[in-house]
Scaffold this motif. Structure first.
Motif, PDB file in Angstrom:
ATOM      1  N   ALA A 132      55.727  23.198 -40.475  1.00  0.00           N
ATOM      2  CA  ALA A 132      56.251  24.566 -40.627  1.00  0.00           C
ATOM      3  C   ALA A 132      55.812  25.192 -41.946  1.00  0.00           C
ATOM      4  O   ALA A 132      56.619  25.722 -42.712  1.00  0.00           O
ATOM      5  CB  ALA A 132      57.779  24.585 -40.487  1.00  0.00           C
TER       6      ALA A 132
ATOM      7  N   ALA B 144      50.061  22.247 -39.750  1.00  0.00           N
ATOM      8  CA  ALA B 144      50.821  23.417 -40.194  1.00  0.00           C
ATOM      9  C   ALA B 144      52.007  23.668 -39.270  1.00  0.00           C
ATOM     10  O   ALA B 144      53.113  23.969 -39.739  1.00  0.00           O
ATOM     11  CB  ALA B 144      49.912  24.642 -40.259  1.00  0.00           C
ATOM     12  N   ASP B 145      51.808  23.534 -37.958  1.00  0.00           N
ATOM     13  CA  ASP B 145      52.898  23.736 -36.999  1.00  0.00           C
ATOM     14  C   ASP B 145      53.989  22.688 -37.177  1.00  0.00           C
ATOM     15  O   ASP B 145      55.172  23.009 -37.196  1.00  0.00           O
ATOM     16  CB  ASP B 145      52.368  23.688 -35.558  1.00  0.00           C
ATOM     17  CG  ASP B 145      51.555  24.918 -35.189  1.00  0.00           C
ATOM     18  OD1 ASP B 145      51.652  25.939 -35.915  1.00  0.00           O
ATOM     19  OD2 ASP B 145      50.815  24.859 -34.193  1.00  0.00           O
ATOM     20  N   ILE B 146      53.596  21.431 -37.294  1.00  0.00           N
ATOM     21  CA  ILE B 146      54.568  20.341 -37.428  1.00  0.00           C
ATOM     22  C   ILE B 146      55.357  20.455 -38.728  1.00  0.00           C
ATOM     23  O   ILE B 146      56.577  20.270 -38.763  1.00  0.00           O
ATOM     24  CB  ILE B 146      53.873  18.970 -37.327  1.00  0.00           C
ATOM     25  CG1 ILE B 146      53.387  18.741 -35.891  1.00  0.00           C
ATOM     26  CG2 ILE B 146      54.804  17.832 -37.766  1.00  0.00           C
ATOM     27  CD1 ILE B 146      52.456  17.554 -35.728  1.00  0.00           C
TER      28      ILE B 146
ATOM     29  N   ARG C  20      45.724  23.124 -38.084  1.00  0.00           N
ATOM     30  CA  ARG C  20      46.674  24.025 -37.422  1.00  0.00           C
ATOM     31  C   ARG C  20      47.859  23.220 -36.884  1.00  0.00           C
ATOM     32  O   ARG C  20      49.014  23.650 -36.968  1.00  0.00           O
ATOM     33  CB  ARG C  20      45.995  24.771 -36.270  1.00  0.00           C
ATOM     34  CG  ARG C  20      45.144  25.928 -36.720  1.00  0.00           C
ATOM     35  CD  ARG C  20      44.851  26.912 -35.590  1.00  0.00           C
ATOM     36  NE  ARG C  20      43.853  27.875 -36.035  1.00  0.00           N
ATOM     37  CZ  ARG C  20      42.556  27.780 -35.792  1.00  0.00           C
ATOM     38  NH1 ARG C  20      42.081  26.785 -35.076  1.00  0.00           N
ATOM     39  NH2 ARG C  20      41.723  28.698 -36.243  1.00  0.00           N
ATOM     40  N   ALA C  21      47.558  22.045 -36.318  1.00  0.00           N
ATOM     41  CA  ALA C  21      48.629  21.186 -35.792  1.00  0.00           C
ATOM     42  C   ALA C  21      49.532  20.696 -36.921  1.00  0.00           C
ATOM     43  O   ALA C  21      50.760  20.693 -36.792  1.00  0.00           O
ATOM     44  CB  ALA C  21      48.023  20.002 -35.033  1.00  0.00           C
TER      45      ALA C  21
ATOM     46  N   ARG D 110      53.000  12.693 -32.750  1.00  0.00           N
ATOM     47  CA  ARG D 110      53.178  14.134 -32.554  1.00  0.00           C
ATOM     48  C   ARG D 110      51.846  14.863 -32.528  1.00  0.00           C
ATOM     49  O   ARG D 110      51.706  15.905 -31.879  1.00  0.00           O
ATOM     50  CB  ARG D 110      54.085  14.700 -33.633  1.00  0.00           C
ATOM     51  CG  ARG D 110      55.529  14.230 -33.455  1.00  0.00           C
ATOM     52  CD  ARG D 110      56.438  14.699 -34.553  1.00  0.00           C
ATOM     53  NE  ARG D 110      56.693  16.132 -34.490  1.00  0.00           N
ATOM     54  CZ  ARG D 110      57.577  16.748 -35.262  1.00  0.00           C
ATOM     55  NH1 ARG D 110      58.285  16.076 -36.124  1.00  0.00           N
ATOM     56  NH2 ARG D 110      57.747  18.047 -35.167  1.00  0.00           N
TER      57      ARG D 110
ATOM     58  N   PRO E 124      52.333  27.562 -43.731  1.00  0.00           N
ATOM     59  CA  PRO E 124      51.152  28.350 -43.357  1.00  0.00           C
ATOM     60  C   PRO E 124      49.888  27.499 -43.480  1.00  0.00           C
ATOM     61  O   PRO E 124      49.791  26.656 -44.375  1.00  0.00           O
ATOM     62  CB  PRO E 124      51.149  29.497 -44.369  1.00  0.00           C
ATOM     63  CG  PRO E 124      51.940  29.000 -45.524  1.00  0.00           C
ATOM     64  CD  PRO E 124      52.949  28.049 -44.969  1.00  0.00           C
ATOM     65  N   ILE E 125      48.945  27.707 -42.588  1.00  0.00           N
ATOM     66  CA  ILE E 125      47.712  26.927 -42.629  1.00  0.00           C
ATOM     67  C   ILE E 125      46.951  27.160 -43.935  1.00  0.00           C
ATOM     68  O   ILE E 125      46.218  26.282 -44.399  1.00  0.00           O
ATOM     69  CB  ILE E 125      46.819  27.215 -41.397  1.00  0.00           C
ATOM     70  CG1 ILE E 125      45.701  26.168 -41.305  1.00  0.00           C
ATOM     71  CG2 ILE E 125      46.292  28.633 -41.434  1.00  0.00           C
ATOM     72  CD1 ILE E 125      44.909  26.213 -40.021  1.00  0.00           C
TER      73      ILE E 125
END
Length: 199
Positions: free
Chosen positions: A73, A69-71, A66-67, A42, A75-76
């Motif tokens: 869900a 954090a996105d995966i 950042r990636a 991913r 906050p960074i």
């Protein structure tokens, strides 16, 4: 004569900020039920790199964080804040002014991580719910959770049943859907414990 510890053991007692970050990433991956290979795919990274990150041997870039954090869900900001003034406190003590913030006042919920990292079997959070804030759709996660209401009023629905709490009340539930709302005119502060860590 005092005993001296080998250098490796001394390092284990005070993990570096990189090791604490590695623990957080590993805990988040496991809580999401992802294998190293699935997460690497991913991220568009190799399994070897992912393994090195989780062992604290490689440091992810800001773009990598950042990636993550996105995966996951999250906050960074969760990945920052491992710095301490006293090395002996790293991974053990969290000072009031150095908690990691996990939300914004815009959402009606601001959470601060009271645990030094996510590497243990549970996490402790200070959750502050704004007056009138609510979680409209039920959340359901494979965790055991408990909370203690420090101040304010707090309503929590556990498995379809609403409970109204006042300061000093507490709750616990295991793997059940839940919703919450603050029916009061003041913020509600809850010390929340989650096992295993989900942040």
């Amino acid at each position: 004569m005092p005993l001296s510890l080998p250098a490796e053991l001394a390092r284990d007692e005070a993990p570096s900020s990189n090791q604490l970050l590695a623990r957080d990433i590993r805990a988040l991956r496991k809580s999401r039920g992802l294998t190293l290979a699935e997460l690497a795919l991913r991220l568009g990274r190799s399994v070897g790199w992912m393994s090195q990150v989780e062992r604290g041997l490689s440091t992810p870039s800001i773009a990598d964080l950042r990636a993550f954090a996105d995966i996951f869900a999250v906050p960074i900001s969760l990945f920052f804040g491992h710095e301490v003034q006293n090395e002996h406190e790293r991974g053990v003590i969290v000072r009031a002014g150095h908690r990691r913030s996990l939300g914004t006042s815009d959402s009606g919920l601001v959470e601060e991580l009271l645990s030094p990292d996510l590497g243990g079997s549970f996490e402790v959070l200070r959750s502050e719910f704004a007056a009138g804030a609510e979680l409209k759709a039920a959340a359901h996660r494979p965790t055991e959770e408990a909370g203690y209401l420090v101040s304010g009023l707090f309503d929590i629905e556990i498995d379809g049943i609403w409970h109204s709490l006042s300061a000093g009340d507490s709750f616990r539930f295991d793997n059940k859907p839940f919703r919450w709302k603050n029916p009061g005119t003041e913020p509600a502060v809850v010390i929340w414990v989650v096992s295993p860590p989900v942040y």
